[in-house]
Design an enzyme around this catalytic site. Structure first.
Site, short mmCIF file in Angstrom:
data_model
loop_
_atom_site.label_atom_id
_atom_site.label_comp_id
_atom_site.label_asym_id
_atom_site.label_seq_id
_atom_site.Cartn_x
_atom_site.Cartn_y
_atom_site.Cartn_z
N GLU A 136 -27.34 23.18 -74.51
CA GLU A 136 -26.58 24.43 -74.41
C GLU A 136 -25.19 24.30 -75.04
OE1 GLU A 136 -27.56 27.45 -73.22
OE2 GLU A 136 -29.58 26.63 -72.96
N HIS A 286 -28.79 12.85 -57.85
CA HIS A 286 -29.42 11.63 -57.38
C HIS A 286 -29.11 10.45 -58.29
CE1 HIS A 286 -32.66 8.69 -56.55
NE2 HIS A 286 -32.43 9.08 -55.30
N LYS A 327 -24.95 5.06 -50.45
CA LYS A 327 -24.51 5.67 -51.71
C LYS A 327 -23.06 6.15 -51.64
CE LYS A 327 -29.26 7.16 -52.56
NZ LYS A 327 -30.18 8.33 -52.66
#
Length: 366
Positions: A136, A286, A327
């Site tokens: 894009e 993720h 994380k």
């Protein structure tokens, strides 16, 4: 048992019904007073006390400011510190490594210009996006995207050769221009591969950024400023369509994803502190979070999305779920803003990077 201000009998505690210090700790609810005139910075500064997602946006602003203001000189010198990192001048110029992730719609909309501002001024260190987030940007260098309406009929648009992204409209010819530009670059990447230079998604994006030679492009500035761009889903869009077609026209090009995951995780591991700023969910969220498993979690984290956690998706998961996986660090103060990013992201940048980021004095260690 006795009743106190409600119909249900309860057992009273000594301070029942009284706003004690722990209740008052985060401040009083109060909005901005427009009787004082319109002062954008003052209004934004008051958001933490508005409540609901205005408070979360205010907390996210604080978190990003901590992310960009941290210096190694804020920490004591570790016994096993590398010799060059014991130098006070080096320590005060060693910053947190900032990972910016965004989905393709953030490039389709006006947030593209906000992202371009960040990379042009070297305010982030590594990008993770989707295939659409790559194409894009380049397509906008070749043709325009227009404002439409969420209610436009898909059948009518299809018959006109117009594609809808929410309330944005893109003509089919835009993709034709992009494909005509990209296919020769794939030929060039194949020739480089034959000479022993492996191709990875990040290397392809870097080459595309160089070849577009357009200062309106996010990835031109990423190439110019040596900011790596990871795209773990490189085949999931028009770029993937062209890789497919190219595999028949001029077969042999291989995308080495192992090169990119090594670069991604190594950047996490070697950073002194890590910050995550993620717009949207899915693979980009993720991919960034998962890499931080190798550092026992990110130090600073802000998620901006509208996803909900009740379906168990990673996209909708709150930061606390990422803490459980290692994380995000146990000691971190992560923030999730439940808001559409075209509203929240420009406001956040106006009170963080645009106001408080100090230009880098030297290139960080690689």
């Amino acid at each position: 048992m006795e009743s106190y201000g409600c119909s249900t009998p309860i057992e009273l505690t000594p301070n029942f019904g009284i706003a004690t210090d722990d209740i008052k700790a985060k401040g009083t609810v109060r909005g901005y007073d427009f009787e004082k005139g319109v002062n954008f910075d003052d209004m934004m500064g008051s958001f933490k006390n508005w409540g609901f997602q205005a408070t979360n946006l205010g907390l996210a602003i604080d978190e990003v400011n901590k992310m960009i203001n941290w210096r190694l000189s804020d920490e004591p010198v570790a016994e096993d510190e590398a010799d060059d990192l014991k130098d006070p001048e080096v320590r005060k110029n060693t910053r947190a490594t900032i990972f910016l992730g965004y989905t393709s719609n953030q490039v389709s909309c006006g947030n593209r210009e906000v992202i371009k501002y960040l990379v042009k001024n070297k305010m982030v260190d590594l990008i993770v996006t989707t295939c659409g987030g790559i194409e894009e940007d380049f397509i906008k260098c070749m043709a325009d995207t227009y404002i439409g309406d969420f209610a436009l009929k898909g059948e009518e648009l299809r018959r006109k050769g117009i594609n809808r992204i929410g309330n944005l409209l893109i003509a089919n010819e835009n993709y034709g221009k992009f494909e005509e530009w990209l296919l020769p670059l794939l030929d060039e990447m194949l020739e480089r591969q034959k000479k022993g230079k492996n191709c990875s998604p990040s290397k392809l994006i870097k080459y595309m950024g160089k070849k577009i030679n357009n200062e309106d492009s996010i990835y031109y500035w990423c190439w110019k400023n040596k900011i790596p761009v990871m795209c773990p889903g490189i085949t999931d869009g028009s770029v993937g369509d062209m890789i497919y077609m190219h595999s028949y026209q001029n077969p042999g090009l291989i995308m080495d994803v192992a090169l990119d995951i090594r670069k991604m995780i190594s950047t996490v591991v070697w950073a002194k502190k890590n910050g995550m700023l993620i717009l949207g969910g899915g693979i980009i969220k993720h991919h960034i979070c998962n890499a931080h498993l190798f550092k026992n979690g990110a130090d600073f984290s802000v998620f901006i999305n509208t996803g909900q956690e009740f379906d168990g998706s990673d996209s909708g998961a709150r930061p606390d779920e990422a803490v459980s996986w290692g994380k995000i660090k146990l000691t971190a103060t992560p923030v999730k803003v439940y808001c559409e990013a075209t509203i929240a992201f420009p406001l956040l940048v106006s009170q963080t990077f645009a106001k408080n980021f100090e230009p880098k004095q030297f290139e960080p260690r690689k």
